[in-house]
Every structure is written in C-alpha cells, then in structure tokens.
Write an enzyme that holds these catalytic residues in place. Structure first.
Site, PDB file in Angstrom:
ATOM      1  N   VAL A  78       0.851  -1.190   0.000  1.00  0.00           N
ATOM      2  CA  VAL A  78       0.000   0.000   0.000  1.00  0.00           C
ATOM      3  C   VAL A  78       0.889   1.244   0.000  1.00  0.00           C
ATOM      4  CG1 VAL A  78      -1.809   1.277   1.180  1.00  0.00           C
ATOM      5  CG2 VAL A  78      -1.780  -1.228   1.283  1.00  0.00           C
ATOM      6  N   LYS A  79       0.658   2.100  -0.970  1.00  0.00           N
ATOM      7  CA  LYS A  79       1.472   3.308  -1.121  1.00  0.00           C
ATOM      8  C   LYS A  79       0.672   4.513  -0.649  1.00  0.00           C
ATOM      9  CE  LYS A  79       4.480   5.202  -4.768  1.00  0.00           C
ATOM     10  NZ  LYS A  79       4.734   5.129  -6.235  1.00  0.00           N
TER      11      LYS A  79
END
Length: 217
Positions: free
Chosen positions: A82-83
């Site tokens: 997850v960015k």
C-alpha cells in the site's frame, strides 16, 4: 541493491521481468491511468508476473479514505504494497496499516525529517524523489545519504527506495551509497546495460568472425 521498475505498463513489465533482473514494481495513479482495463485487474497481472513487491497507491487524501483504499489494495494479491503520501494523514495511515501487518510504501518524501517519521510509523519502504529535488537545484543523492545515516543510527528496518531516477548515474550513486532499492522507468533500465564500447566491441567481434569464415570457405 534491488531494482524495481516504475511503470503501469504490463507489456513493459513483462519485457523487463524476462531479463531476470527485476525485483519489484512501483506504480502510481498517473501510470496506471495510461494502461487500458481495470486497474485492480492490472495490478493483479503485474503481481503474477513479478512475484515481488508491487506498490499500489491510494488516491484518498484523508485518513479514513486511505485506510479504506489501503485495505482494498492489499486484498488484490499477497505481493501488493500500500502506497501512501508523506502527509500527516499518510503517516497516520502508515502506522495503522503497518500495525495490522500490511506493508506500506510512504511516497513523495523530500526531506530527512519526513523519512524519519515514515520509519517511526513502521513503513516498509520510504520513497525519496531524487530527480525532482535535482530539478530545483537540491541534491537528491545527498538526501539519500542523510536518510541512510539516520536509519543506520537507529537500526530502522524501513528500506530506502530511491525514486524519480532520471538516468543511470542516479542508480549507480544509489548503489554506491548503499540504498536498498532503486525504482526506474523502463528507459533508465534500458540505459543501464547500453554502452557504446560494448556495441562497438560486439560489432568488431562479429566482423572478424565473418572474415575468418570467409577465408576458411
């Protein structure tokens, strides 16, 4: 040093993965928007190709939205990361998601102070943008040195993912400093193994071989 490609193109990823040098992929909403089809399905395809970390970025800017989108991204595949952006809510989301056992890449890092916060929040990766700093007459690679020193001082496990690599020297300098990862557009990866002397040398070898075969005939 691990090498990631920064693209949303499945065709480009397949070509680079076939070389046997690819460790992961970073994407962002801009890159994914260029690829036809559903972005979740495309991210799944990328994971199947790479079998390594694939960063998918949230588009929400608030904590609740980042958490919702982060959970959704994480369900796409076990290789998904997850960015989140390096904002106040991004750091808060990083801490919450990492506490749940999800891997988080904190992006748009432009200072050592920001990188310190990302590590304290449990980020798996922090992405300093060296090229964009160079664009404003600030040394991107000096930032990498600062972050590496800080992380070493306190044994932080967050990996330094050098982003916005504009040319091969960014990759070489990152490796010399000891950064964990460099992520590059396909054109920069292409430039890494291209050298005029290699091309010239190969052409000479082939010409000499052709002459030798002609004499034997």
């Amino acid at each position: 040093m691990k090498l990631f490609v920064d693209t949303g193109s499945i065709k480009e990823i397949e070509a680079i993965a076939a070389l046997g040098i690819l460790d992961g992929v970073t994407t962002n909403p801009s890159l994914l928007a260029k690829e036809p089809g559903d972005f979740r399905q495309n991210l799944k395809k990328i994971c199947d190709i790479v079998k390594g970390p694939v960063s998918g970025e949230v588009t929400a800017t608030d904590f609740a939205g980042m958490m919702r989108e982060g959970h959704d991204i994480a369900t796409i595949d076990e290789h998904m990361v997850v960015k989140v952006p390096l904002t106040r809510d991004g750091i808060k989301a990083c801490k919450a998601l990492s506490t749940e056992g999800l891997r988080v890449n904190v992006t748009l890092c432009f200072s050592a102070a920001q990188a310190l916060l990302a590590a304290k929040a449990g980020a798996t990766f922090v992405s300093p943008f060296v090229g964009r700093l160079d664009d404003i007459a600030t040394s991107g690679m000096e930032l990498i040195r600062e972050i590496m020193q800080i992380y070493s001082n306190y044994d932080f496990t967050t990996e330094v993912l050098v982003a916005s690599c504009r040319h091969p020297m960014h990759v070489v300098e990152a490796a010399r400093i000891g950064a964990d990862i460099a992520t590059c557009p396909p054109s920069v990866i292409e430039a890494l193994y291209n050298h005029p002397l290699t091309t010239m040398g190969l052409e000479k070898f082939l010409k000499d071989w052709e002459k030798a075969q002609t004499v034997k005939a």
